[in-house]
Design an enzyme around this catalytic site. Sequence first.
Site, PDB file in Angstrom:
ATOM      1  N   ASP A 187      52.563 -23.546 133.433  1.00  0.00           N
ATOM      2  CA  ASP A 187      51.693 -23.295 134.590  1.00  0.00           C
ATOM      3  C   ASP A 187      52.560 -22.788 135.737  1.00  0.00           C
ATOM      4  OD1 ASP A 187      50.018 -23.343 136.761  1.00  0.00           O
ATOM      5  OD2 ASP A 187      49.342 -25.402 136.471  1.00  0.00           O
ATOM      6  N   HIS A 225      65.825 -12.104 119.757  1.00  0.00           N
ATOM      7  CA  HIS A 225      65.864 -13.266 118.858  1.00  0.00           C
ATOM      8  C   HIS A 225      67.268 -13.543 118.323  1.00  0.00           C
ATOM      9  CE1 HIS A 225      64.323 -16.467 116.576  1.00  0.00           C
ATOM     10  NE2 HIS A 225      63.280 -15.904 116.018  1.00  0.00           N
TER      11      HIS A 225
END
Length: 475
Positions: A394, A168
């Site tokens: 996807d 992060h």
Amino acid sequence: MKIKIKSKTHVKPNKPILGKKQFQLTTFDLPYLAFYYNQKFLLYKFQNLLELEEAAFQNDVVEKLKDGLGLVLEDFYQLAGKLAKDDEGVFRVEYDADDGEINGVEFSVADAADVSVDDLTAEDGTAKFRELVPYNGILNLEGLSRPLLAVQVTKLRDGLAMGLAFNHAVLDGTATWHFMSSWAEICCGVKSISTQPFLDRSKARDTRVKLDLTSPKDPNAASNGDDAGDATSKPPQLVEKIFRFSDSAIHTIKSRANSVIPSDGSKPFSTFQSLTSHIWRHVTLARGLKPEEITVFTVFADCRRRVDPPLPEEYFGNLIQAIFTGTAAGLLAAHGPEFGASVIQKAIVAHDARAIDARNEEWEKSPKIFQFKDAGVNCVAVGSSPRFRVYEVDFGWGKPETVRSGSNNRFNGMMYLYQGKAGGISIDVEITLEASVMEKLEKSKEFLLVEEEEENGKKLCNGNGNANANGNGFV
């Protein structure tokens, strides 16, 4: 749950990036060094996974993911590098194709043949899938000796679990989902990604900030005023819950917040301001705070369009800042939802380019590494965003069944907002609270909008439902 790690490799850009690349971490990046790796969990269901032999799974799924990762890392090669620092303690992202110590993304393949997709979606907590996500309890600072991205792909009885851990201190949520959607694009057969990352961190901030920080594994580790290792202390016993707000619930919440016309001429409240005000108020009520006690609201806001000059959406790195505001619990409880929404709106509007620069300059004079205790007293904090199209990631076998945050970076009052699986403007709210507070929240019909949901359900059955949505702006 029996999970067997079958292999662990490192995936590098398919085409070597020539020369050593160095990108100085900016003032937007550095405060997150003592946060944990940012974990994401995506769950996919396969209709025919049981029929796939091990060799076919390896070739059709694992190798496809690894090949796509190698290709997309040609554009996002910073993620294949490591954290480094110069002799003055200035941190940077460093990529060197010739550096064999740390080079590439850690990629693990595991098997959990007795676990089904339904097993992992039956509960709202993270305990069940904790072992399916890498780098639990690992600080971003450990990127000095670890990869900046770790991926674990686990074959389930009827699906695939993908756990990821992003450093992060290197990237925020916007950059994370840009990377994920680009990786999925490649796996679906495109020759090049649709949106290139903007890699020049110096455009965000080019100030050299010297920090006396070393890896927490080093017994001689020094800190810059606060011990980064404090972030690893055990939090109080907390529980996690997902509250799913449907289209109609979001409409109701927003309509209520905007039912009172502001007298100061401020703009109508956005979906974000309305929903987070609703949650903030009801969490505060469930906590049973005294009227004079202060409750703090925090949002990690994207500053790409706020800085001057603005930076593109595809800027790769952290360009977030924590916006803090607060009020007395009694005021929040005594007023309608428009009060909290107004407090939030004013704080967000005030955080313009001048405020961002002032915050950066102040921090650079006296750097402070964030810790969970910095979130504020009686805090409600917001991360992630429903703007991220997480259910469109996807890889070629369909959209995910669920998208979650892992067990890292959770504290009392932390919530993550996600695009609702149901579509439309629905929003899933993943929140962590003390058990007694969560119990009260779960029983609050006003918070859950139980009566309104039942009434809207009747209207939909009678053909009178209206699914229009306008002005759904977020931070």
